[in-house]
Design a protein around this motif. Structure first.
Motif, PDB file in Angstrom:
ATOM      1  N   ASN A  77      -4.273  -2.425   4.524  1.00 57.12           N
ATOM      2  CA  ASN A  77      -4.267  -0.703   4.742  1.00 57.12           C
ATOM      3  C   ASN A  77      -3.923  -0.847   6.430  1.00 57.12           C
ATOM      4  O   ASN A  77      -4.377   0.553   6.880  1.00 57.12           O
ATOM      5  CB  ASN A  77      -5.219  -0.237   4.273  1.00 57.12           C
ATOM      6  N   VAL A  78      -3.590  -1.674   7.043  1.00 53.65           N
ATOM      7  CA  VAL A  78      -3.175  -1.501   8.518  1.00 53.65           C
ATOM      8  C   VAL A  78      -1.847  -2.041   8.619  1.00 53.65           C
ATOM      9  O   VAL A  78      -1.335  -3.104   8.355  1.00 53.65           O
ATOM     10  CB  VAL A  78      -4.367  -2.253   9.617  1.00 53.65           C
ATOM     11  N   ILE A  79      -1.074  -1.154   9.406  1.00 59.07           N
ATOM     12  CA  ILE A  79       0.320  -1.663   9.848  1.00 59.07           C
ATOM     13  C   ILE A  79       0.269  -2.678  11.003  1.00 59.07           C
ATOM     14  O   ILE A  79      -0.581  -2.693  11.578  1.00 59.07           O
ATOM     15  CB  ILE A  79       1.149  -0.441  10.483  1.00 59.07           C
TER      16      ILE A  79
ATOM     17  N   GLY B 131      -3.721  11.149   4.933  1.00 63.31           N
ATOM     18  CA  GLY B 131      -3.204   9.569   4.457  1.00 63.31           C
ATOM     19  C   GLY B 131      -4.459   8.749   4.332  1.00 63.31           C
ATOM     20  O   GLY B 131      -4.284   7.703   3.596  1.00 63.31           O
TER      21      GLY B 131
ATOM     22  N   ASP C  22       1.047  -1.050   0.141  1.00 63.37           N
ATOM     23  CA  ASP C  22      -0.067  -0.025  -0.032  1.00 63.37           C
ATOM     24  C   ASP C  22       0.800   1.124  -0.004  1.00 63.37           C
ATOM     25  O   ASP C  22       1.640   1.643   0.907  1.00 63.37           O
ATOM     26  CB  ASP C  22      -0.811  -0.024   1.368  1.00 63.37           C
TER      27      ASP C  22
ATOM     28  N   ARG D 150       1.211   5.564  -0.532  1.00 56.62           N
ATOM     29  CA  ARG D 150       0.542   6.847  -0.808  1.00 56.62           C
ATOM     30  C   ARG D 150       1.180   8.026  -0.957  1.00 56.62           C
ATOM     31  O   ARG D 150       2.423   7.986  -0.145  1.00 56.62           O
ATOM     32  CB  ARG D 150      -0.358   6.803   0.529  1.00 56.62           C
TER      33      ARG D 150
ATOM     34  N   ASN E 205      -1.413   0.448  13.595  1.00 53.43           N
ATOM     35  CA  ASN E 205      -1.803   1.867  12.970  1.00 53.43           C
ATOM     36  C   ASN E 205      -2.270   1.899  11.698  1.00 53.43           C
ATOM     37  O   ASN E 205      -1.978   0.971  10.780  1.00 53.43           O
ATOM     38  CB  ASN E 205      -0.981   2.943  13.561  1.00 53.43           C
ATOM     39  N   HIS E 206      -3.024   2.854  11.399  1.00 52.05           N
ATOM     40  CA  HIS E 206      -3.548   3.189  10.057  1.00 52.05           C
ATOM     41  C   HIS E 206      -2.284   3.462   8.842  1.00 52.05           C
ATOM     42  O   HIS E 206      -1.266   4.131   9.268  1.00 52.05           O
ATOM     43  CB  HIS E 206      -4.284   4.260   9.881  1.00 52.05           C
ATOM     44  N   ALA E 207      -2.509   2.677   7.886  1.00 51.84           N
ATOM     45  CA  ALA E 207      -1.423   2.540   6.980  1.00 51.84           C
ATOM     46  C   ALA E 207      -1.283   3.952   6.133  1.00 51.84           C
ATOM     47  O   ALA E 207      -0.174   4.177   5.443  1.00 51.84           O
ATOM     48  CB  ALA E 207      -1.632   1.406   5.747  1.00 51.84           C
ATOM     49  N   GLY E 208      -2.313   4.754   6.175  1.00 47.30           N
ATOM     50  CA  GLY E 208      -2.102   6.126   5.562  1.00 47.30           C
ATOM     51  C   GLY E 208      -1.829   7.191   6.324  1.00 47.30           C
ATOM     52  O   GLY E 208      -1.196   8.258   5.968  1.00 47.30           O
ATOM     53  N   THR E 209      -2.170   7.346   7.672  1.00 43.87           N
ATOM     54  CA  THR E 209      -2.136   8.369   8.601  1.00 43.87           C
ATOM     55  C   THR E 209      -0.900   8.342   9.283  1.00 43.87           C
ATOM     56  O   THR E 209      -0.778   9.347  10.225  1.00 43.87           O
ATOM     57  CB  THR E 209      -3.310   8.561   9.260  1.00 43.87           C
ATOM     58  N   THR E 210      -0.166   7.157   9.295  1.00 41.77           N
ATOM     59  CA  THR E 210       0.918   7.159  10.375  1.00 41.77           C
ATOM     60  C   THR E 210       2.190   7.159   9.633  1.00 41.77           C
ATOM     61  O   THR E 210       2.606   6.283   8.628  1.00 41.77           O
ATOM     62  CB  THR E 210       1.021   5.715  11.053  1.00 41.77           C
ATOM     63  N   PRO E 211       2.895   8.345   9.836  1.00 46.07           N
ATOM     64  CA  PRO E 211       4.181   8.618   9.061  1.00 46.07           C
ATOM     65  C   PRO E 211       5.178   7.336   9.204  1.00 46.07           C
ATOM     66  O   PRO E 211       5.113   6.763  10.326  1.00 46.07           O
ATOM     67  CB  PRO E 211       4.710   9.914   9.402  1.00 46.07           C
ATOM     68  N   MET E 212       6.213   7.284   8.050  1.00 51.84           N
ATOM     69  CA  MET E 212       7.136   6.314   8.395  1.00 51.84           C
ATOM     70  C   MET E 212       7.843   6.317   9.977  1.00 51.84           C
ATOM     71  O   MET E 212       8.174   5.222  10.372  1.00 51.84           O
ATOM     72  CB  MET E 212       8.103   6.134   7.174  1.00 51.84           C
ATOM     73  N   THR E 213       8.237   7.417  10.397  1.00 47.76           N
ATOM     74  CA  THR E 213       8.875   7.776  11.344  1.00 47.76           C
ATOM     75  C   THR E 213       8.236   7.476  12.805  1.00 47.76           C
ATOM     76  O   THR E 213       8.753   7.353  13.997  1.00 47.76           O
ATOM     77  CB  THR E 213       9.626   9.276  11.477  1.00 47.76           C
ATOM     78  N   MET E 214       6.811   7.362  12.674  1.00 46.21           N
ATOM     79  CA  MET E 214       6.070   7.060  13.917  1.00 46.21           C
ATOM     80  C   MET E 214       5.314   5.735  14.061  1.00 46.21           C
ATOM     81  O   MET E 214       4.742   5.398  14.871  1.00 46.21           O
ATOM     82  CB  MET E 214       4.867   8.086  13.802  1.00 46.21           C
ATOM     83  N   ARG E 215       6.049   4.612  13.123  1.00 44.57           N
ATOM     84  CA  ARG E 215       5.609   3.490  13.035  1.00 44.57           C
ATOM     85  C   ARG E 215       6.334   2.568  14.088  1.00 44.57           C
ATOM     86  O   ARG E 215       7.438   2.720  14.286  1.00 44.57           O
ATOM     87  CB  ARG E 215       5.641   2.838  11.728  1.00 44.57           C
TER      88      ARG E 215
END
Lengths: 420, 420
Positions: free
Chosen positions: B281-283, A361, A292, A294, B231-241
């Motif tokens: 679409n979910v981490i 996102g 996925d 984005r 977390n949400h795959a769209g709203t979670t920046p790479m740095t906050m995962r």
């Protein structure tokens, strides 16, 4: 600029009361709220909201698919409609805020404006879109998609839910899908402002109270299969393996590193992984995984996607794995209206409310309405970034902040004379 | 050294005929052979083998759990038994060779020796062990484990198969599990030689015709869980995962690299992976994976396992993932008898038959019998390394090679005067 803003303490009480009442319309035993399109809890929720709108002096009406509008008429007979609102449906075991907050906040803002300033120049409407989540039928944006003309309930409502009930049947059983109800398509919109919880953790981490969305990201989704050889975990030396799990793992690590290098707002996620035969003592012969991707910029979204796929291909070839990549979703980024974003920014500055311009996102109704009229999307923080979960939460004080910004924006759009 | 060896063309016909007949004893509709412990097809297969033994002049008898022996008496009244054979049960949808080959080859070798050389000094026996694969009940080596004293059918046969039938019931329904049948435990074994397909691709790739096993590897198996945040795959920046899938992927890549660096005979495999919630679409909030480590040297097996676990821990800590590692299987490497391995080597050199000393990465009955008496394990190649599959195959000519080596070894052990 709005001269007076809603009193937070008054708004807070009304907001949390309405959110709690709305959350009670839920099916099933499980934790959280489950309110799927055209179910009894959904129908009761819409009827409840219609009553709330009527009490607030906002004349309610349903369109043919069950979108609910509450209208505050304007004094300008030629004025187009300034619309706010969000969706009433939920995922399964949802929280109280996703969608519901935008409707309840819209009602609160319109009620405040009516009470404080009387009739606007342009008509103001709050909408409770019937469906956005795609949780019951295999489509999403059934509400806003009818407003924009993306869908037409007269055709193609034949997809079934998991019990075999078609969308058309469910719609008619709820009393909708009848010609005599209002037309869904709107060509009278002056602007749309959607207020929503962030469903992410950026505002909380950055200690901001308002997010002003510049763009709703475009998405690419792929199904990837790597195929090697399912050999014996004991008798196959490391040098003789064609290990699909190790190949998939290398792809996942590489994609994560590339996405981190590219930086925000790009995100890339492998959320689903299936190994075959998925047995501890057998080397994985095949692995399926999803990708996925984005980004807010279409060119960069495409460029990263191409790079990601070529890296998967390179890794597969070096490891002597067959690979198959199937694209299954592609949406373009949708920019929000820059003038409305600037308006939101001025409001935040005026209120001395820490804000952040950001991308969304996640997808929202705003991206479906955006082609029709200038559209804005405003976020309030989500605690821990948690959403689509009973743990979804936003502090009442932050909910009230959102209503204040929304009311100010709607005042500008509906009460002030517009530049021609 | 044996003066005359079995004529390959004669052996080939007998071997392939018997393997084909044995493969016909199979349950179910699926491809391949399914012959689980104490099922009708299993009972018919054992009865068929008893008849074949009797025809070859090898007096058949069953022990209390259904191990079948065919005996060629020796002339030395004090002589201990020289035993060969393997297991008659299969996995589901198995091939014709795993286990079955060792029994059929044993019968062929004993029949040849009897016909050519008459009675041996020491008694020669071929065994068809009732169970090795662990495919019906949650245990393995039920046959050889009774010979070595690892199991006792009088107690603990209460584990059930997937239909809820207990091992004890299944055994009694088949006519076994009765005191009047022979004692299972053997204390009269002089030597055991197991002939088996390799179930790996080493011999084929190295163009060898015989594998002489020096050690059957020890194993460590672990269940690993990494937990992050879904977390949400769209709203979670790479740095906050806190992405458990990316964490697991890094572990898998790292373990593969470490195992490759250590080199043969170490192998490490992640064969099973489960992500949660496993949604595109979910981490991934959590990932479970298995780790299977094998080595022929116990110290190195332990050292690598410690290293692997510490690397998983390091990766988890750096990524802010919680980790849980549960060991669920630990077996020690079992060395085969060096003198018997040298004997096998001399036979191969004499026959100008390309051979390789190697480890067995798979478990075999030989490792259970090894504590009782000098034990040897001989492999023939498996085409493509494929086993536990209907595609399992070894060329008839290579099957005959194995019989020749086996016959020569058994001749040395049973006919020649032994150094005291």
């Amino acid at each position: 600029m709005i001269p007076n803003l809603p009193e937070p303490n008054e708004t807070i009480g009304e907001l949390t009361k309405l959110l709690g009442q709305l959350a009670a319309f839920s099916d099933g035993e499980g934790p959280g709220v489950t309110r799927l399109l055209y179910t009894p809890s959904w129908a009761n929720a819409q009827r409840f909201l219609a009553d709330v709108m009527a009490e607030a002096g906002l004349a309610p009406r349903f369109d043919a698919v069950g979108n609910l509008y509450g209208r505050l008429p304007g004094t300008d007979p030629d004025g187009d409609v300034v619309l706010t609102g969000s969706h009433v449906d939920t995922v399964r075991s949802a929280g109280q805020y996703d969608g519901a907050y935008g409707i309840v906040a819209g009602i609160a803002a319109l009620a405040y404006l009516k009470k404080t300033y009387g009739a606007p120049r342009r008509p103001l409407e709050v909408v409770s879109f019937c469906e956005e989540e795609g949780s019951r039928f295999p489509l999403a944006y059934w509400g806003s998609g009818h407003v924009s003309g993306l869908y037409d309930w007269r055709s193609g409502a034949d997809m079934a839910d998991e019990d075999g009930v078609t969308l058309g049947e469910a719609m008619r059983d709820c009393g909708f899908g009848r010609e005599e109800l209002g037309e869904c398509r709107r060509d009278d919109l002056a602007a749309f402002v959607e207020l929503h919880i962030e469903q992410g953790m950026v505002l909380e981490r950055m200690e901001k109270r308002i997010g002003i969305v510049e763009t709703i990201v475009g998405q690419r989704r792929y199904a990837v299969t790597l195929e090697g050889a399912a050999n014996h975990a004991g008798t196959t030396p490391m040098t003789m393996r064609q290990d699909a799990a190790a190949g998939a793992a290398e792809c996942i690590v590489r994609l994560e590193a590339l996405a981190s290098q590219w930086g925000e707002p790009l995100v890339a996620t492998v959320g689903k992984i299936e190994a075959r035969p998925n047995t501890p003592n057998v080397i994985a012969g095949a692995v399926d995984f999803t990708l996925d991707i984005r980004h807010a910029d279409e060119w960069r979204l495409n460029a990263f996607s191409e790079l990601a796929l070529s890296e998967i291909e390179r890794i597969a070839l070096r490891r002597r794995l067959r690979h198959k990549i199937t694209p299954w979703l592609a949406t373009k980024p949708v920019p929000m209206n820059p003038a409305l974003a600037r308006s939101a920014e001025r409001v935040c500055q005026h209120l001395i409310m820490p804000y952040r311009r950001m991308v969304s996102g996640a997808g929202h109704d705003a991206q479906v309405i955006a082609p029709l009229c200038p559209t804005a999307m405003i976020f309030v923080p989500s605690r821990g970034g948690i959403s689509h979960s009973p743990s979804e939460y936003t502090e009442p004080r932050l909910l009230a902040d959102g209503v204040a910004v929304l009311a100010a924006m709607l005042y500008e759009l509906a009460y002030e004379e517009q530049p021609t």
